[in-house]
Design a protein around this motif. Sequence first.
Motif, PDB file in Angstrom:
ATOM      1  N   MET A  92      73.039 -81.636  -4.019  1.00  0.00           N
ATOM      2  CA  MET A  92      73.833 -81.789  -5.235  1.00  0.00           C
ATOM      3  C   MET A  92      72.843 -81.967  -6.380  1.00  0.00           C
ATOM      4  SD  MET A  92      76.834 -84.600  -5.926  1.00  0.00           S
ATOM      5  CE  MET A  92      75.660 -85.932  -6.040  1.00  0.00           C
ATOM      6  N   LYS A 149      80.384 -86.322  -7.709  1.00  0.00           N
ATOM      7  CA  LYS A 149      79.906 -84.951  -7.802  1.00  0.00           C
ATOM      8  C   LYS A 149      79.538 -84.622  -9.250  1.00  0.00           C
ATOM      9  CE  LYS A 149      84.590 -83.105  -8.431  1.00  0.00           C
ATOM     10  NZ  LYS A 149      85.636 -82.232  -7.892  1.00  0.00           N
ATOM     11  N   ASN A 150      78.806 -83.530  -9.430  1.00  0.00           N
ATOM     12  CA  ASN A 150      78.493 -83.060 -10.775  1.00  0.00           C
ATOM     13  C   ASN A 150      79.768 -82.666 -11.509  1.00  0.00           C
ATOM     14  OD1 ASN A 150      75.734 -83.390 -10.435  1.00  0.00           O
ATOM     15  ND2 ASN A 150      75.391 -81.282  -9.776  1.00  0.00           N
ATOM     16  N   TYR A 172      82.019 -84.485 -13.063  1.00  0.00           N
ATOM     17  CA  TYR A 172      83.158 -85.314 -12.647  1.00  0.00           C
ATOM     18  C   TYR A 172      84.003 -85.678 -13.865  1.00  0.00           C
ATOM     19  CZ  TYR A 172      85.705 -89.097 -10.307  1.00  0.00           C
ATOM     20  OH  TYR A 172      86.675 -89.908  -9.775  1.00  0.00           O
ATOM     21  N   ASP A 232      74.494 -89.368  -5.856  1.00  0.00           N
ATOM     22  CA  ASP A 232      74.692 -89.823  -4.484  1.00  0.00           C
ATOM     23  C   ASP A 232      73.643 -90.895  -4.211  1.00  0.00           C
ATOM     24  OD1 ASP A 232      75.035 -90.290  -1.822  1.00  0.00           O
ATOM     25  OD2 ASP A 232      74.664 -88.235  -1.163  1.00  0.00           O
ATOM     26  N   GLY A 271      76.100 -85.795 -11.504  1.00  0.00           N
ATOM     27  CA  GLY A 271      76.620 -86.517 -10.348  1.00  0.00           C
ATOM     28  C   GLY A 271      75.562 -87.437  -9.778  1.00  0.00           C
TER      29      GLY A 271
END
Length: 788
Positions: free
Chosen positions: A278, A377-378, A380, A362, A360
């Motif tokens: 990601m 996530k990207n 969002y 993680d 995003g």
Amino acid sequence: MKIAIALLACLGLVAAASFHQTHEVKIADKAFLAKQKFLFEIVYRVEDPLMFEEYIKKGDKFYFDESYYTHYDIYMKKFYEAYKAHSLLPKGEFFGQLVKAHAKQARGLFNFFYYAKDFETFFHNVCWARMHVNEGMFVYALTLAVIHRQDFHGLMLPSIYEIFPQFFFNSKFVYEAEKFDYEMWTKMNMYEKEYMDVYYKDHKHSHMYQTSDYMYMKDWKMWQWWKLMGLGEHFYSENKFILRENIYEFNQDTKWQQMMKDLQVWWMPVDYSRDLNMYNEESKLSYFTEDLGWNAYWYYLNLDYSFFLDGNTFGLKNDRRGELWLYTVHQLLSRYYMERLSHGYGEIPEFSWYSQIEMGYDPQLIYYNGIGYSFRKNYYELETYGNFEMLDKITGFMKRVHDIVDMGYYKTADGHMIDLRKPESIEYIGSVMQGNVDSMDKMFYQFWYMFAHMYFADADYYQMEVYPNVMLNFETMMRDPMYYMFYKSIAQIYFKFMHYLPKYTKEQLMMPGVALKHVEVTELVTYFDLVDFDVTNLMNDKMVFHDGKFVWDKSLYARQMRLNHKPFTYTYTVESDKPEKVVLRAFIGPKFDEFGRIISLTENRMNFMEIDEFYYELKAGTNMITRKSNDFYWTVKDRTSYSELYYYVMMAFDGKYDFPLDISEAHCGFPDRLILPMGWKKGMPMQMFFMVMPYNAPTKHEQFSTFDYTYSCGIGSGARFIDDMPFGYPFDREIDEYEFYVPNMYFKDVPIYHVDSMEQYYKYKGYTSYGQFDYTFFHDYYTKYFKF
């Protein structure tokens, strides 16, 4: 420790010393050591059942009766009721400091600890809570109590990253540490040695092998140093010394050598998070945003000035708690922006509740109950996935704050009028933005801050069981790029408030008869170095007791690469007509934006970070004043590790060592190594600003007059700061460049150079110990960089 410092002087390494000794060091007595031993042992492997028999017996009951406390309030009653109803947050569940239901129970537990009449009551309550209360809530309440109880000055807990390493290191490392087994490691190490002896026999002097191996390093970053030494991501035995920038203050001491000979130490290389699946550009900054010292600083600030501690009872108003919190947010954003410029990134993106969050994240963390942290996530969309009622409350609050700052006054519910055009009213705005209990009209303003973080984590108002999310705890939220976007919107309130204050005039800025003629700055150099963090709390092997006494014979460490800088000095040349008491301030800031354009001072004032201020008495004539980066009172070196501190306490407890109260750094300090941004190999153009100003004595107490800052932070003392000037002066208000420049100021262009500390391994082909850790790397860098 005096022996260690004497040895340092002989070695020419005194510049690395982190002790700010203002007077003779205090030595702990037997009663103090007993308390310190208890605090260290009660949080040992805190997510596991309590194994110390003495504490199990003492924890047979909790004192709920009012007679045992100096104060008894509604939060303590609610905690007791929740206990009787079996509705306390269960052990093993995720605890969020900014989850409303969790915070209420934590406040009640803290009050039971804080208001206990004597240590015996506190002792029983802590032992009981260790066995029956949620682990995260227990550590949070206990840490608050140790910081704020007046009779606990000098006592300490291990650093938060040593109590809960899970919040700071990726899940891959945590799994390896939790399954570490000494017998299995011994067998695997023996098999690996036999395998390597055969494998390397024909390649020992071949550089072809090393070169071909480097070709497979996907997305290699500087902080994956172990690959260049041919090491894997598993545990290695350590038989030399623990890596830490100030280790030479300790390992030259025979007492340290004596106690460490009985301790078996293992270390494992650990990576920062890298979003390979990601990807976004922010992952290049993970070495900074996930730095343990950076995150711990924000954590402890928000415990020192916790949002639910009222300013009168705990003395926090003495420290200008609202202004301090808001100014610290501004300074952290300035520091982050300079790190972005080191990588060619520009302004921190603007935050909006109604726009996509491009970056995003993680965290790659796992909670101690085995549940992984949620990721974003990207691109969002916060609005789409959220609780609209909560979102309306949050955005409504922000609109109200903007409106009252624009209007210049606020009328409280009881009819009191607050003038928001007075400089000191920043205290109100700071309390409102933090959402603390000193906020004006608590019903309107207190919970917005908590609700905003709950919204990020998709947590409802009264939800008890919450999915782990980095934005719900102070020690993890700075890992997320969205943190800086959101807090930038908070800092904009600060700048809006300052916009309405009159600009400083030349007469206000000038100091007649004093001129700052020149400042000479030594070369500013940054590099990546290695450090060992104590993660022994992750171990799962059997605890050993001998004659009822705990035997700490094994320790695990995480070996990580982090940003550091070479010690530097600057020398002021100040001319004065007569003797004067003054304060000297130093700031660092960018000169150009990401496109190479000069940033005007009017705009750039928001990007300067204050790095130093100190009191000085000028004599008539020319004054040459030299200041070392090691002298900055608000910064700290690496803290002494959990394992070492425990051994020191036990030696002192047995009468074999004099335990100094300043054996470790105060918890509230900013990491000295992060003062400078990374910079560039060719030199990143920056600028420093220096100012000499009259000494404006504090109205309450002179700095450090009521506490010893070598081991205490003096929270609520009113004696933490040098003077009563506004934080950030003279950059706190908007600037009229026609009025701003006066003789007692000085701007200095300075390049920041970055040295590639791993270049020797991939550029030159002289490393013959491939597959083994290179101890000369650590030794050579410290003997080189800690000499002036």
